[in-house]
Enzyme design. Structure first.
Site, PDB file in Angstrom:
ATOM      1  CE1 TYR A 176      10.393  32.237  34.547  1.00  0.00           C
ATOM      2  CE2 TYR A 176       8.316  33.401  34.805  1.00  0.00           C
ATOM      3  CZ  TYR A 176       9.406  32.760  35.362  1.00  0.00           C
ATOM      4  OH  TYR A 176       9.512  32.619  36.720  1.00  0.00           O
ATOM      5  CB  CYS A 177      10.645  28.080  29.467  1.00  0.00           C
ATOM      6  SG  CYS A 177      11.248  28.628  27.861  1.00  0.00           S
ATOM      7  CG  ASP A 178      15.630  27.184  32.024  1.00  0.00           C
ATOM      8  OD1 ASP A 178      15.584  27.842  33.079  1.00  0.00           O
ATOM      9  OD2 ASP A 178      15.769  25.961  31.998  1.00  0.00           O
ATOM     10  CE1 TYR A 235      14.162  33.681  37.428  1.00  0.00           C
ATOM     11  CE2 TYR A 235      16.048  32.216  37.155  1.00  0.00           C
ATOM     12  CZ  TYR A 235      15.291  33.064  37.942  1.00  0.00           C
ATOM     13  OH  TYR A 235      15.660  33.310  39.245  1.00  0.00           O
TER      14      TYR A 235
END
Length: 159
Positions: free
Chosen positions: A117-119, A146
Site C-alpha cells: 500500500y501507499c497513500d 493508507y
C-alpha cells in the site's frame, strides 16, 4: 393548388433525406451534450479500467482477513517520514523508490500473501508489478491505500 401545397405534410419532413446525415446533424447541433455524455461514460468506466491495472486489489476487509488467516506480510511503500507519522499495524516500510533494491528482503515471504500500500493505492500498483516480476505469486494492492485503512477505523501505529 395553394391549398394542396399547404396540406402537403411531406414538405416539412425528412422523407427522402439521407439517413446518414441525421446523426451527424444531431452531433454537430448538440456537441456540448455529446461531450457531457462521453465524459460521464468515461468516468463510469475509469474505476473498472483502473482495477485491472496493478494486479489484484483487495479492500480493507479482505486485507485484514489475509493478515489474520494467512499471516500476510504488509509493506508500506510510502517514504520513511510518512511511515513514521502512522502506518498499518505490523507493516514494514520499504519505500517504493527502494523496492527494486530491497525486494530480496522479502524473499523469505514468497510463499505468503504480500499486501502493498501507499497513500491512496495508486503508486503501489507499480510495486505489485515489480514483485511479480521477482517471483512473488500472491501480491495484492490495498485499494485506497493508507487513507482507506484510516477511514475504515482499523488499527495504526506510529514509530
Amino acid at each position: 393548388h395553394e391549398l394542396g401545397h399547404a396540406l402537403n405534410y411531406n414538405a416539412a419532413t425528412n422523407i427522402g433525406r439521407p439517413v446518414i446525415g441525421r446523426p451527424v446533424d444531431f452531433i454537430t447541433k448538440n456537441i456540448f451534450l455529446v461531450m457531457i455524455a462521453a465524459v460521464s461514460g468515461g468516468m463510469l468506466l475509469w474505476p473498472l479500467l483502473r482495477k485491472g491495472a496493478g494486479g489484484p486489489w483487495v479492500n480493507t476487509l479482505q486485507a485484514t482477513q489475509l493478515m489474520n488467516r494467512e499471516d500476510a506480510v504488509v509493506v508500506d511503500l510510502r517514504p520513511a517520514a510518512d511511515f513514521a507519522k502512522g502506518h498499518v499495524l505490523g507493516a514494514r516500510n520499504i519505500p517504493l523508490a527502494d523496492l527494486e533494491k530491497r525486494a530480496g528482503d522479502l524473499d523469505k515471504h514468497k510463499a505468503k500473501p504480500v499486501i502493498l500500500y501507499c497513500d491512496a493505492g495508486n503508486r503501489s500498483a507499480g510495486g505489485v508489478a515489480l514483485l511479480r516480476r521477482n517471483g512473488f505469486g500472491n501480491v495484492v494492492n490495498l485499494a485506497g491505500g493508507y487513507v482507506a485503512w484510516q477511514q475504515a477505523g482499523l488499527p495504526v501505529e506510529k514509530k
